[in-house]
Enzyme design. Structure first.
Site, PDB file in Angstrom:
ATOM      1  N   GLU A 120       0.804  -1.338   0.071  1.00 34.70           N
ATOM      2  CA  GLU A 120      -0.167  -0.159   0.183  1.00 34.70           C
ATOM      3  C   GLU A 120       0.992   1.308   0.239  1.00 34.70           C
ATOM      4  O   GLU A 120       1.704   1.390   1.001  1.00 34.70           O
ATOM      5  CB  GLU A 120      -0.960   0.147   1.233  1.00 34.70           C
ATOM      6  N   ARG A 125       6.214 -14.097   9.135  1.00 40.63           N
ATOM      7  CA  ARG A 125       6.803 -12.658   8.964  1.00 40.63           C
ATOM      8  C   ARG A 125       8.209 -12.424   9.496  1.00 40.63           C
ATOM      9  O   ARG A 125       8.472 -13.246  10.445  1.00 40.63           O
ATOM     10  CB  ARG A 125       5.982 -11.374   9.050  1.00 40.63           C
ATOM     11  N   LYS A 182       4.361   2.161  11.222  1.00 41.90           N
ATOM     12  CA  LYS A 182       4.310   3.412  10.339  1.00 41.90           C
ATOM     13  C   LYS A 182       4.090   4.703  11.299  1.00 41.90           C
ATOM     14  O   LYS A 182       4.402   5.678  11.058  1.00 41.90           O
ATOM     15  CB  LYS A 182       3.393   3.434   9.017  1.00 41.90           C
TER      16      LYS A 182
END
Length: 702
Positions: free
Chosen positions: A75, A337, A347
């Site tokens: 994204e 992950r 973020k």
């Protein structure tokens, strides 16, 4: 029976043990004989392909298609971090290993958060890691098709327009105001007709509804009642299996009629302009775009495993997949992950570190569901945009909105500050792209999350740099040394290899003159038996120089009280020292030394687990490490640096081998000091260095 009188008795267990030993010895001798009979080959074994091993091999075996097609779908609302290096490597590497291709797809369905700078940075990072996308696509490329499919979903009675408030949606999902959980129920809009839903969905499209007033929801399993999947003892195995599957779907929050389309407040899109007032959600867009792009293997991280039933449900509902089969359409599989302990990857939290923030005293009782100020701010934004489930902003967000509370300044320079673990920051610090890829693959790709520590990452980078970059002498905090027994015009040109263990890197000439500079750490005013470097009356060797030097005197700066000059003698009559130190000589003819500013980066926080800090009331700021950035403004490098700069990148691998270079590709090992790279702020006449990682021997240097 023969008599055994007088013979030693052997137990059954001991006899079996002896038999096993004899058999093993015989097998070893046979193997040795067979090996001796085989011809000796000096052909090296073929390298192991990490994308055809373990979990990834199992994924391909599940769907061994001739044309593997994957995608990396970020994204574009922020910078990628070190965890994305794994996602990029897995998706592109898996496709490449099987002769296939990988798309770079921008999931650009949220116009309020997307900026061109993120698109550019993401493309750069993919190329920097050495991968070339088959196609660069955007979810927005398919907006017309996605809208058409949303209407088709309504016509198939698989979607409905809902007008519930956020609180009503939560209550329908069983979340009560007091925090307890109750039964799940479909709302009053669930049973509306196809014609009514189509009409109101088109009103959403045409701007009749404001953000938050109407949402298109997928009609999944929210209305499923427990009695529909409760099995009885009398029922057949087939019926019980079917009901157990239904129970799993009905109890999965990802199947509780999630949103497909929403009205947004900021509806201007950077690619489609003002055409759309409604935008599709990730849950609706992602799987459909996978199908439209003919993706064969949709590889993602484990947190998406609970979303896999929803992924398949939507494709099944639109005839893009066959129920219960991966033969047609994309197959989603999830790998663990990459988590590097001691790093901030959120973020929202990095944004607070970069931009600073304001918090209020009352924020300690924040009622936001997320765990910090940045999360509360995001929740406020979501509520304004009319997301399906906006949360009430916490007190911290209110303090920000009102402009009151404690003002906290930025903690870092920018998103590419080398103390961060965004990919742009790691690149700026000087970490080679090949080192990141090797780090990912050395940890392996499995279903389990790859949890590792920052020192493990540093060790991997250090090993990678050890044999791939040249070596230079660098003095961080210089003290001038005058060799009093040499003439003013004394000059030796020492022929020095860039790497003693790699002749291919070549050699260069380094001047040795009457005036040299050594590092302050290599001198002590008072000698110590355990100190093996320079001190009054003591000798020490110099790297790449024939004879040692001995200190005869020193002087101090009257203002600072620090040693600023040393007098010494040099020659074959000087006693040998127990160590050798690095140095840089003064020689105008050789443009030596090269003056530089050197930056040493240490952990940003004192707490090794910064995610556990207080991010609600700004307590994280009180834990910042005051020594996270140590600057040496007067560092000096030997003249071989110019050759290293002109012949970058070091090493010539991955994207840097294809010309994607910047200052950070100028890398070298500062002998006895650390590995360094040129910073982006460096320019003609100004050298700025960043420490990539320290050397192994830093802690034990004598």
């Amino acid at each position: 029976m023969a008599s055994t009188e007088g013979e030693p008795k052997i137990s059954k267990r001991a006899a079996e043990k002896e038999a096993k030993k004899a058999a093993a010895k015989a097998a070893k001798e046979r193997a040795k004989a067979e090996s001796a009979s085989k011809p000796v080959s000096n052909t090296p074994a073929a390298p192991v392909d990490p994308f055809r091993q373990g979990w990834l091999k199992g994924v391909y075996d599940e769907k061994p298609v001739k044309e593997v097609h994957t995608r990396f779908p970020p994204e574009p609302n922020g910078y990628l971090h070190i965890g994305h290096a794994k996602a990029i490597t897995v998706n592109f590497g898996f496709a490449r290993s099987h002769g296939g291709v990988c798309n770079l797809r921008f999931d650009d369905t949220n116009p309020s958060k997307e900026e061109e700078v993120y698109f550019t940075a993401i493309k750069d990072m993919v190329h920097w890691l050495g991968f070339e996308p088959h196609r660069i696509t955007h979810s927005s490329d398919e907006f017309d098709k996605l809208y058409e499919l949303a209407e088709e979903l309504i016509k198939r009675e698989k979607a409905y327009v809902c007008y519930c408030s956020p609180d009503e949606v939560k209550k329908g999902r069983g979340k009560l105001a007091n925090g307890e959980h109750g039964p799940r129920t479909a709302c009053a809009h669930w049973r509306r007709s196809v014609d009514e839903n189509l009409e109101d969905f088109r009103k959403m499209r045409d701007g009749v509804y404001k953000p938050g007033e109407a949402v298109l929801r997928m009609k999944q399993y929210l209305a499923t009642k427990p009695e529909e999947y409760e099995a009885s003892e009398e029922e057949s195995v087939e019926v019980k299996t079917r009901k157990e599957k239904l129970k799993g779907l009905a109890n999965n929050p990802a199947m509780w009629d999630v949103a497909a389309y929403r009205v947004t407040k900021n509806n201007h899109h950077h690619r489609t302009g003002d055409k759309w007032r409604i935008y599709p959600t990730y849950e609706f867009t992602h799987c459909i775009c996978d199908a439209l792009e003919d993706i064969s293997h949709s590889l993602c991280t484990v947190e998406f495993e609970t979303l896999r039933p929803a992924y398949n449900w939507l494709l099944d509902a639109l005839d893009m997949k066959i129920e219960g089969s991966d033969e047609m359409g994309p197959m989603q599989r999830e790998y663990g992950r990459l988590n590097v302990e001691g790093t901030i990857l959120s973020k929202r939290r990095i944004a607070v570190l970069v931009e600073g923030c304001t918090v209020g005293e009352a924020s300690a009782t924040s009622n936001g569901t997320a765990d910090g100020l940045a999360d509360d701010v995001d929740e406020l934004t979501l509520a304004e945009e009319g997301e399906e489930e906006p949360e009430a902003p916490g007190e911290a967000a209110k303090a920000v909105a009102n402009g009151t509370g404690r003002k906290i300044p930025p903690a870092v320079m920018s998103w590419d500050d080398p103390r961060l673990f965004t990919l742009v920051a790691l690149r700026r610090r000087g970490v080679p792209p090949g080192a990141l890829k090797k780090f990912v693959l050395d940890l392996g790709v499995t279903k389990a999350n790859a949890n590792t520590a920052t020192h493990t990452l540093d060790a991997n980078i250090r090993t990678y740099l050890e044999r791939t970059v040249p070596r230079l002498m660098l003095v961080l905090d210089p003290i001038k040394v005058t060799l009093a027994n040499l003439s003013d015009d004394y000059l030796e040109e020492r022929d020095v290899p860039f790497d003693p263990k790699d002749k291919e890197k070549g050699t260069h000439k380094v001047p040795f003159t009457k005036t040299i500079y050594i590092d302050r750490d290599d001198f002590r005013e008072e000698d110590d038996p355990d100190f093996f470097r320079l001190a009054p009356g003591k000798s020490v060797g110099l790297l790449n120089v024939e004879f040692p030097i001995r200190c005869t005197s020193f002087s101090k700066d009257p203002e600072t009280g620090k040693v600023n000059a040393i007098e010494a003698e040099y020659g074959k009559d000087v006693p040998a020292g127990k160590a050798r130190i690095h140095w840089v000589a003064s020689s105008a003819a050789h443009n030596s030394p090269v003056k530089a500013e050197a930056r040493i980066f240490n952990p940003l926080f004192k707490n090794p687990a910064p995610n556990s800090l207080d991010w609600k009331t700004g307590g994280y700021y009180d834990d910042l490490n005051p020594d996270s950035l140590v600057t040496y403004p007067n560092a000096m490098i030997e003249c071989g640096f110019e050759y290293v700069r002109q012949n970058a990148p070091w090493p010539k691998e991955e994207g840097e081998a294809k010309g994607l270079v910047d200052n950070s590709s100028v890398r070298f090992q500062g002998l006895r000091t650390a590995f360094f790279a040129l910073d982006k702020e460096a320019r003609e006449g100004r050298v700025v260095l960043n420490r990539i990682v320290s050397l192994k021997e830093d802690t034990g240097k004598k």
